[in-house]
Write a protein that holds these residues in place. Structure first.
Motif, short mmCIF file in Angstrom:
data_model
loop_
_atom_site.label_atom_id
_atom_site.label_comp_id
_atom_site.label_asym_id
_atom_site.label_seq_id
_atom_site.Cartn_x
_atom_site.Cartn_y
_atom_site.Cartn_z
N LEU A 104 0.84 -1.21 0.00
CA LEU A 104 0.00 0.00 0.00
C LEU A 104 0.87 1.25 0.00
O LEU A 104 0.60 2.21 -0.73
N PHE A 105 1.93 1.26 0.84
CA PHE A 105 2.83 2.41 0.87
C PHE A 105 3.57 2.58 -0.46
O PHE A 105 3.79 3.71 -0.92
N GLN A 106 3.96 1.46 -1.06
CA GLN A 106 4.64 1.54 -2.35
C GLN A 106 3.72 2.11 -3.43
O GLN A 106 4.13 2.95 -4.25
N LEU A 107 2.46 1.66 -3.40
CA LEU A 107 1.49 2.20 -4.37
C LEU A 107 1.23 3.68 -4.11
O LEU A 107 1.10 4.48 -5.05
N LYS A 108 1.17 4.06 -2.84
CA LYS A 108 0.94 5.45 -2.50
C LYS A 108 2.09 6.33 -2.99
O LYS A 108 1.88 7.44 -3.49
N GLN A 109 3.32 5.80 -2.86
CA GLN A 109 4.47 6.53 -3.34
C GLN A 109 4.39 6.73 -4.85
O GLN A 109 4.67 7.82 -5.36
N ARG A 110 4.00 5.67 -5.54
CA ARG A 110 3.85 5.79 -7.00
C ARG A 110 2.74 6.78 -7.35
O ARG A 110 2.87 7.55 -8.31
N ASP A 111 1.64 6.77 -6.58
CA ASP A 111 0.54 7.71 -6.84
C ASP A 111 0.99 9.15 -6.63
O ASP A 111 0.60 10.04 -7.39
N ILE A 112 1.83 9.35 -5.58
CA ILE A 112 2.33 10.71 -5.33
C ILE A 112 3.18 11.18 -6.50
O ILE A 112 3.09 12.34 -6.94
N GLU A 113 4.04 10.30 -7.00
CA GLU A 113 4.87 10.67 -8.15
C GLU A 113 4.02 11.01 -9.36
O GLU A 113 4.30 11.98 -10.09
N ILE A 114 2.95 10.23 -9.56
CA ILE A 114 2.06 10.50 -10.69
C ILE A 114 1.32 11.82 -10.49
O ILE A 114 1.17 12.62 -11.43
N GLN A 115 0.87 12.08 -9.24
CA GLN A 115 0.16 13.33 -8.97
C GLN A 115 1.08 14.54 -9.17
O GLN A 115 0.65 15.57 -9.70
N GLN A 116 2.33 14.38 -8.75
CA GLN A 116 3.29 15.48 -8.96
C GLN A 116 3.50 15.74 -10.44
O GLN A 116 3.56 16.89 -10.88
N GLN A 117 3.58 14.68 -11.20
CA GLN A 117 3.75 14.85 -12.64
C GLN A 117 2.50 15.45 -13.28
O GLN A 117 2.61 16.29 -14.19
N GLN A 118 1.33 15.05 -12.79
CA GLN A 118 0.09 15.64 -13.31
C GLN A 118 0.02 17.13 -12.99
O GLN A 118 -0.41 17.94 -13.82
N ALA A 119 0.45 17.49 -11.75
CA ALA A 119 0.47 18.90 -11.39
C ALA A 119 1.45 19.68 -12.26
O ALA A 119 1.17 20.82 -12.68
N ASN A 120 2.59 19.07 -12.54
CA ASN A 120 3.57 19.70 -13.43
C ASN A 120 2.98 19.91 -14.82
O ASN A 120 3.17 20.97 -15.44
N ILE A 121 2.24 18.92 -15.29
CA ILE A 121 1.60 19.04 -16.61
C ILE A 121 0.54 20.13 -16.59
O ILE A 121 0.40 20.89 -17.56
N GLN A 122 -0.20 20.22 -15.48
CA GLN A 122 -1.21 21.27 -15.38
C GLN A 122 -0.58 22.66 -15.45
O GLN A 122 -1.11 23.56 -16.12
N VAL A 123 0.56 22.82 -14.76
CA VAL A 123 1.25 24.12 -14.81
C VAL A 123 1.73 24.42 -16.22
O VAL A 123 1.54 25.53 -16.74
N LEU A 124 2.35 23.43 -16.84
CA LEU A 124 2.86 23.63 -18.20
C LEU A 124 1.71 23.87 -19.19
O LEU A 124 1.82 24.70 -20.10
N THR A 125 0.60 23.13 -18.99
CA THR A 125 -0.56 23.31 -19.87
C THR A 125 -1.14 24.71 -19.70
O THR A 125 -1.48 25.37 -20.69
N ALA A 126 -1.25 25.15 -18.43
CA ALA A 126 -1.77 26.50 -18.19
C ALA A 126 -0.85 27.55 -18.81
O ALA A 126 -1.32 28.52 -19.42
N GLN A 127 0.46 27.35 -18.66
CA GLN A 127 1.40 28.28 -19.27
C GLN A 127 1.25 28.29 -20.79
O GLN A 127 1.24 29.36 -21.41
N TYR A 128 1.13 27.11 -21.36
CA TYR A 128 1.01 27.01 -22.82
C TYR A 128 -0.29 27.66 -23.30
O TYR A 128 -0.29 28.38 -24.31
N GLU A 129 -1.40 27.38 -22.59
CA GLU A 129 -2.67 27.98 -22.99
C GLU A 129 -2.68 29.48 -22.76
O GLU A 129 -3.28 30.23 -23.53
N ASN A 130 -1.99 29.91 -21.68
CA ASN A 130 -1.95 31.34 -21.39
C ASN A 130 -1.01 32.11 -22.31
O ASN A 130 -0.92 33.34 -22.19
#
Length: 413
Positions: free
Chosen positions: A202-228
Motif C-alpha cells: 500500500l505504501f509503495q502504491l501510495k508513493q507511486r501515486d504521489i509521483e504521478i500526482q506530482q507529474q500531473q500537477a507539473n503538466i497542469q502548470v505547463l498546460t496552463a502556461q502554454y494555454e496562457n
C-alpha cells in the motif's frame, strides 16, 4: 528789481497749487460725506435678497472616473510576441485574446511531461501485477501450511487412537503433537508476513501515486502556461494600456497589458485641503458628467496632501450616464454639513467666498448705502453671509465700480 519779480511769481504759483489741492480735497470730502449723492435708475439695477434658514454645505471637487476593476496581464512564461490582436481603447470580454506569445521550448517541455506521465502510469500498472503475484505466492505458502497442519492433526488423531489401544508408542504421540504445534506457529508467522506485505505494498502504491500526482500537477502548470500564451482579457471592459510590441521578447511575469472595467466605475476626486477634514466617510456625492448627474458616496479619503488637495474615492450608487467611461473628467459636490440657521444670498458676479467686501444695501428711504460684508462658504450657488447683513436685506448685484467712492447712492425711476 528783476529778482524780486521772480520771487513774487514763484509765490503766486505755490498759492495756486495749494488752492487746487484744497479744492480737490473738499470735493472728495463732499462726495464721501454724502452731501452730493448720485442718482441711479433703479430699473437698470439687479438685486439679491438675504435669506435665512437651513443651508446644506457642499465641497466642490474635480476628478475623473476610474475602473472599479482592473487586471494586469503578465507573461505566463518566457516567449516572444507573435501576434497583437487588440489595441488600447478596444472593448473586450473575459475570453477575448489580446496577444499571442510563442515559445517552442515550452511546447516541447509539455510533450515530454505528458510522455513521462504515461510512462509512470504504465510502470504503476506493471507494479500492481508484481504485487499481486507476491500476494498470491504468500497465499500459496499459507495454504501449504494449512494443509500440513491438517496432515499433522490427522497423524496425531491416529496416534491418539493407537495409544488408547496400547499399540503405538508414547513417543510417537508426542512427535505428532509437536508437529501440529510447529505447523500452527508457521501459519501465524506466515500470516503476519502476509499482512506486513500488504501494508508495504500500500505504501509503495501510495508513493507511486504521489509521483504521478506530482507529474500531473507539473503538466497542469505547463498546460496552463502554454494555454496562457494566448493572453486573454480576463474581465469585461476595455484595454487601457499595451506595454509590448510585435516581435518583442518577454520574460516570465513581465507586464504585457492592463484591462479595466468600463461599466463598473469609481470616481477619484481632488478635494481642497481646507475642506477635507470636514468630509466624513460615506458622505453623499453628486457627480456631474456634463451629460447628467450620478450619485455616490465617499469610501476612502487619503491623508497625503499634494499641491493643496487631498485625494478621495467615491463609489457610484446610481446608473451611469451615456458618456461615462474611464478617465472621463468630472466635477462633484460632496456633502459636508448642514448649517441650521444660516444667512445666505444667491452668488453673483464679483462676490467671492471667504472674503470681506463693500456692497450697496438698499433701504426703505430710496437710498443704497455701502456696507462691509464678510462672506463664508460657497455651496451650490449659495454664498453664506458671516457678518454685515441681516435677513431680507437687498444687495445691489449690478456692477457699481464707478460709484465706489460714494458712501450712498439714490435710487430713482
Amino acid at each position: 528789481m528783476k529778482i524780486e519779480l521772480t520771487k513774487n511769481r514763484y509765490k503766486r504759483q505755490k498759492w495756486l497749487i495749494a488752492a487746487a489741492l484744497a479744492t480737490g480735497v473738499a470735493c472728495a470730502a463732499y462726495g464721501l460725506t454724502g452731501t452730493g449723492i448720485p442718482d441711479i435708475d433703479i430699473d437698470n439695477l439687479t438685486f439679491a435678497t438675504v435669506q435665512q434658514g437651513e443651508l446644506n454645505l457642499y465641497a466642490e471637487a474635480y476628478g475623473e472616473f476610474y475602473s472599479a476593476k482592473e487586471r494586469l496581464l503578465t507573461a505566463p512564461a518566457q516567449g516572444k510576441v507573435a501576434e497583437v490582436l487588440i489595441r488600447p481603447g478596444a472593448k473586450v470580454t473575459q475570453d477575448t485574446v489580446i496577444l499571442r506569445l510563442s515559445n517552442p521550448k515550452l511546447e516541447q517541455e509539455l510533450n515530454q511531461a505528458k510522455g513521462l506521465l504515461a510512462q509512470q502510469q504504465a510502470q504503476k500498472a506493471a507494479f500492481e501485477f508484481e504485487q499481486q503475484n507476491q500476494r498470491l505466492n504468500y497465499r500459496g505458502s499459507i495454504a501449504d501450511i494449512e494443509a500440513a497442519i491438517e496432515e499433522a492433526e490427522l497423524e496425531l488423531s491416529v496416534n491418539q487412537d493407537l495409544m488408547s489401544r496400547g499399540v503405538a508408542a508414547k513417543i510417537e504421540l508426542q512427535r505428532a503433537k509437536l508437529a501440529v504445534k510447529q505447523q500452527k506457529k508457521r501459519l501465524v508467522f506466515e500470516q503476519e508476513k502476509y499482512q506486513q506485505l500488504q501494508e508495504m505494498q500500500l505504501f509503495q502504491l501510495k508513493q507511486r501515486d504521489i509521483e504521478i500526482q506530482q507529474q500531473q500537477a507539473n503538466i497542469q502548470v505547463l498546460t496552463a502556461q502554454y494555454e496562457n500564451m494566448q493572453v486573454r482579457a480576463g474581465i469585461s471592459g476595455s484595454v487601457q494600456a499595451l506595454e509590448v510590441e510585435l516581435g518583442q521578447s518577454v520574460q516570465l511575469g513581465q507586464s504585457l497589458a492592463k484591462v479595466g472595467s468600463d461599466q463598473e466605475l469609481i470616481a477619484r476626486l481632488r478635494i481642497p485641503q481646507r475642506l477635507a477634514d470636514q468630509i466624513d466617510l460615506n458622505a453623499p456625492v453628486s457627480i456631474d458628467t456634463q451629460k447628467g448627474q450620478v450619485s455616490g458616496h465617499i469610501t476612502r479619503i487619503e491623508t497625503l496632501v499634494s499641491n493643496g488637495v487631498v485625494l478621495a474615492e467615491a463609489v457610484l450608487d446610481s446608473a451611469l450616464t451615456s458618456n461615462a467611461r474611464p478617465a472621463l473628467p468630472v466635477t462633484a459636490s460632496i456633502f459636508m454639513k448642514t448649517a441650521p440657521d444660516a444667512l445666505y444670498i444667491k452668488q453673483f458676479s464679483g462676490m467671492r467666498p471667504h472674503s470681506t467686501q463693500q456692497v450697496f444695501v438698499r433701504d426703505e428711504s430710496g437710498l443704497a448705502r455701502q456696507k462691509e460684508v464678510t462672506f463664508g462658504e460657497l455651496s451650490q450657488g449659495k454664498l453664506m453671509v458671516k457678518s454685515g447683513l441681516e435677513q431680507k436685506d437687498e444687495i445691489i448685484t449690478s456692477n457699481l465700480e464707478a460709484f465706489a467712492q460714494y458712501a450712498e447712492i439714490s435710487l430713482v425711476r
